[in-house]
Design a protein around this motif. Sequence first.
Motif, PDB file in Angstrom:
ATOM      1  N   TYR A  99      42.269 114.855 -47.118  1.00  0.00           N
ATOM      2  CA  TYR A  99      43.168 115.814 -46.490  1.00  0.00           C
ATOM      3  C   TYR A  99      43.599 115.247 -45.146  1.00  0.00           C
ATOM      4  O   TYR A  99      42.770 114.774 -44.369  1.00  0.00           O
ATOM      5  CB  TYR A  99      42.464 117.156 -46.276  1.00  0.00           C
ATOM      6  CG  TYR A  99      41.960 117.795 -47.542  1.00  0.00           C
ATOM      7  CD1 TYR A  99      40.718 117.455 -48.067  1.00  0.00           C
ATOM      8  CD2 TYR A  99      42.732 118.740 -48.213  1.00  0.00           C
ATOM      9  CE1 TYR A  99      40.254 118.030 -49.227  1.00  0.00           C
ATOM     10  CE2 TYR A  99      42.262 119.327 -49.386  1.00  0.00           C
ATOM     11  CZ  TYR A  99      41.021 118.972 -49.881  1.00  0.00           C
ATOM     12  OH  TYR A  99      40.564 119.546 -51.035  1.00  0.00           O
ATOM     13  N   GLN A 106      37.653 118.722 -39.518  1.00  0.00           N
ATOM     14  CA  GLN A 106      38.697 117.724 -39.325  1.00  0.00           C
ATOM     15  C   GLN A 106      38.277 116.772 -38.208  1.00  0.00           C
ATOM     16  O   GLN A 106      37.797 117.203 -37.170  1.00  0.00           O
ATOM     17  CB  GLN A 106      40.021 118.388 -38.979  1.00  0.00           C
ATOM     18  CG  GLN A 106      40.573 119.224 -40.126  1.00  0.00           C
ATOM     19  CD  GLN A 106      41.842 119.950 -39.756  1.00  0.00           C
ATOM     20  OE1 GLN A 106      42.598 119.525 -38.890  1.00  0.00           O
ATOM     21  NE2 GLN A 106      42.092 121.055 -40.427  1.00  0.00           N
ATOM     22  N   PHE A 133      39.627 114.099 -35.542  1.00  0.00           N
ATOM     23  CA  PHE A 133      40.883 113.821 -34.850  1.00  0.00           C
ATOM     24  C   PHE A 133      40.935 112.379 -34.343  1.00  0.00           C
ATOM     25  O   PHE A 133      39.935 111.829 -33.886  1.00  0.00           O
ATOM     26  CB  PHE A 133      41.053 114.760 -33.660  1.00  0.00           C
ATOM     27  CG  PHE A 133      41.439 116.155 -34.062  1.00  0.00           C
ATOM     28  CD1 PHE A 133      40.486 117.069 -34.474  1.00  0.00           C
ATOM     29  CD2 PHE A 133      42.770 116.553 -34.051  1.00  0.00           C
ATOM     30  CE1 PHE A 133      40.834 118.358 -34.860  1.00  0.00           C
ATOM     31  CE2 PHE A 133      43.130 117.838 -34.436  1.00  0.00           C
ATOM     32  CZ  PHE A 133      42.167 118.732 -34.846  1.00  0.00           C
ATOM     33  N   TYR A 187      46.328 115.588 -41.628  1.00  0.00           N
ATOM     34  CA  TYR A 187      47.025 116.561 -40.789  1.00  0.00           C
ATOM     35  C   TYR A 187      47.708 115.870 -39.617  1.00  0.00           C
ATOM     36  O   TYR A 187      47.250 114.833 -39.148  1.00  0.00           O
ATOM     37  CB  TYR A 187      46.017 117.568 -40.200  1.00  0.00           C
ATOM     38  CG  TYR A 187      45.109 118.225 -41.203  1.00  0.00           C
ATOM     39  CD1 TYR A 187      43.969 117.568 -41.648  1.00  0.00           C
ATOM     40  CD2 TYR A 187      45.388 119.493 -41.698  1.00  0.00           C
ATOM     41  CE1 TYR A 187      43.121 118.156 -42.574  1.00  0.00           C
ATOM     42  CE2 TYR A 187      44.545 120.088 -42.621  1.00  0.00           C
ATOM     43  CZ  TYR A 187      43.420 119.417 -43.056  1.00  0.00           C
ATOM     44  OH  TYR A 187      42.589 120.008 -43.970  1.00  0.00           O
ATOM     45  N   PHE A 245      49.553 123.048 -34.877  1.00  0.00           N
ATOM     46  CA  PHE A 245      49.588 122.463 -36.204  1.00  0.00           C
ATOM     47  C   PHE A 245      51.026 122.134 -36.603  1.00  0.00           C
ATOM     48  O   PHE A 245      51.945 122.929 -36.389  1.00  0.00           O
ATOM     49  CB  PHE A 245      48.983 123.460 -37.191  1.00  0.00           C
ATOM     50  CG  PHE A 245      49.196 123.144 -38.640  1.00  0.00           C
ATOM     51  CD1 PHE A 245      50.162 123.817 -39.374  1.00  0.00           C
ATOM     52  CD2 PHE A 245      48.439 122.175 -39.264  1.00  0.00           C
ATOM     53  CE1 PHE A 245      50.358 123.550 -40.715  1.00  0.00           C
ATOM     54  CE2 PHE A 245      48.623 121.887 -40.605  1.00  0.00           C
ATOM     55  CZ  PHE A 245      49.592 122.578 -41.325  1.00  0.00           C
ATOM     56  N   PHE A 297      48.566 114.230 -32.578  1.00  0.00           N
ATOM     57  CA  PHE A 297      47.231 113.932 -33.085  1.00  0.00           C
ATOM     58  C   PHE A 297      47.236 113.940 -34.602  1.00  0.00           C
ATOM     59  O   PHE A 297      47.759 114.862 -35.230  1.00  0.00           O
ATOM     60  CB  PHE A 297      46.213 114.980 -32.602  1.00  0.00           C
ATOM     61  CG  PHE A 297      45.949 114.953 -31.127  1.00  0.00           C
ATOM     62  CD1 PHE A 297      46.473 115.933 -30.305  1.00  0.00           C
ATOM     63  CD2 PHE A 297      45.159 113.965 -30.564  1.00  0.00           C
ATOM     64  CE1 PHE A 297      46.223 115.926 -28.936  1.00  0.00           C
ATOM     65  CE2 PHE A 297      44.906 113.947 -29.199  1.00  0.00           C
ATOM     66  CZ  PHE A 297      45.448 114.926 -28.387  1.00  0.00           C
ATOM     67  N   SER A 312      40.132 115.072 -43.145  1.00  0.00           N
ATOM     68  CA  SER A 312      38.896 115.727 -43.566  1.00  0.00           C
ATOM     69  C   SER A 312      38.657 115.401 -45.034  1.00  0.00           C
ATOM     70  O   SER A 312      39.558 114.975 -45.759  1.00  0.00           O
ATOM     71  CB  SER A 312      38.954 117.240 -43.350  1.00  0.00           C
ATOM     72  OG  SER A 312      39.923 117.834 -44.193  1.00  0.00           O
ATOM     73  N   TYR A 316      49.088 117.206 -35.745  1.00  0.00           N
ATOM     74  CA  TYR A 316      49.182 118.257 -34.741  1.00  0.00           C
ATOM     75  C   TYR A 316      49.975 117.717 -33.564  1.00  0.00           C
ATOM     76  O   TYR A 316      50.061 116.498 -33.355  1.00  0.00           O
ATOM     77  CB  TYR A 316      47.790 118.669 -34.236  1.00  0.00           C
ATOM     78  CG  TYR A 316      46.932 119.372 -35.248  1.00  0.00           C
ATOM     79  CD1 TYR A 316      46.211 118.657 -36.198  1.00  0.00           C
ATOM     80  CD2 TYR A 316      46.821 120.757 -35.251  1.00  0.00           C
ATOM     81  CE1 TYR A 316      45.406 119.300 -37.130  1.00  0.00           C
ATOM     82  CE2 TYR A 316      46.012 121.423 -36.171  1.00  0.00           C
ATOM     83  CZ  TYR A 316      45.311 120.674 -37.102  1.00  0.00           C
ATOM     84  OH  TYR A 316      44.519 121.318 -38.018  1.00  0.00           O
TER      85      TYR A 316
END
Lengths: 114, 115
Positions: free
Chosen positions: A31, A103, A105, A33, A45, A91, A95, A35
Amino acid sequence: EPEVTQTPSHQVTQMGQEVILRCVPISNHLYFYWYRQILGQKVEFLVSFYNNEISEKSEIFDDQFSVERPDGSNFTLKIRSTKLEDSAMYFCASSGGRSYNEQFFGPGTRLTVL
Amino acid sequence: AQSVTQPDIHITVSEGASLELRCNYSYGATPYLFWYVQSPGQGLQLLLKYFSGDTLVQGIKGFEAEFKRSQSSFNLRKPSVHWSDAAEYFCAVAPGGSGTYKYIFGTGTRLKVLA
């Protein structure tokens, strides 16, 4: 200890130019992400990505933004035509594996749009 | 909608004094809860996290936090602050359960430490 890395650490660009921010997530994570943190503000987010597709995105993540996992290790955020208000710290996080509910970073990329 | 509130924008304490930073969340179920610290121009460092179990969580650098379900709070504490603790502190919330979801961050509390 494995960690998330991001390049470059600082990117300066002219308004209207395209930028690509790069991230290498932790290797067994699934996963991913992005940000954003505008200077002096909270972390917001942008988008989450799983199984080669976007799983959720915020209202900030408009058509100017795109994400891609071009190979087995990189995860990129592209801003097609940068605006002054895109200046921020970006960022990346990942995860999965044994820590699927946490998560991790990266150190961030500071984007400055002139 | 999920939200996180950090009511104190700035806090100033003297070195050696105790510290409590407040965090309240709005969420239907028990979320995962986190505290991060950020020095100027730097990234996010995880101080501690709560997933389940013991409601008093110990973290790094002598910090602890207590989850209080009845108050929807997850306040961060330190018994004796050091000058190096001056930084911005962010509380974050994520949905509990399996799967992974976005974190929602509070607006942060900037800590100033007086010598």
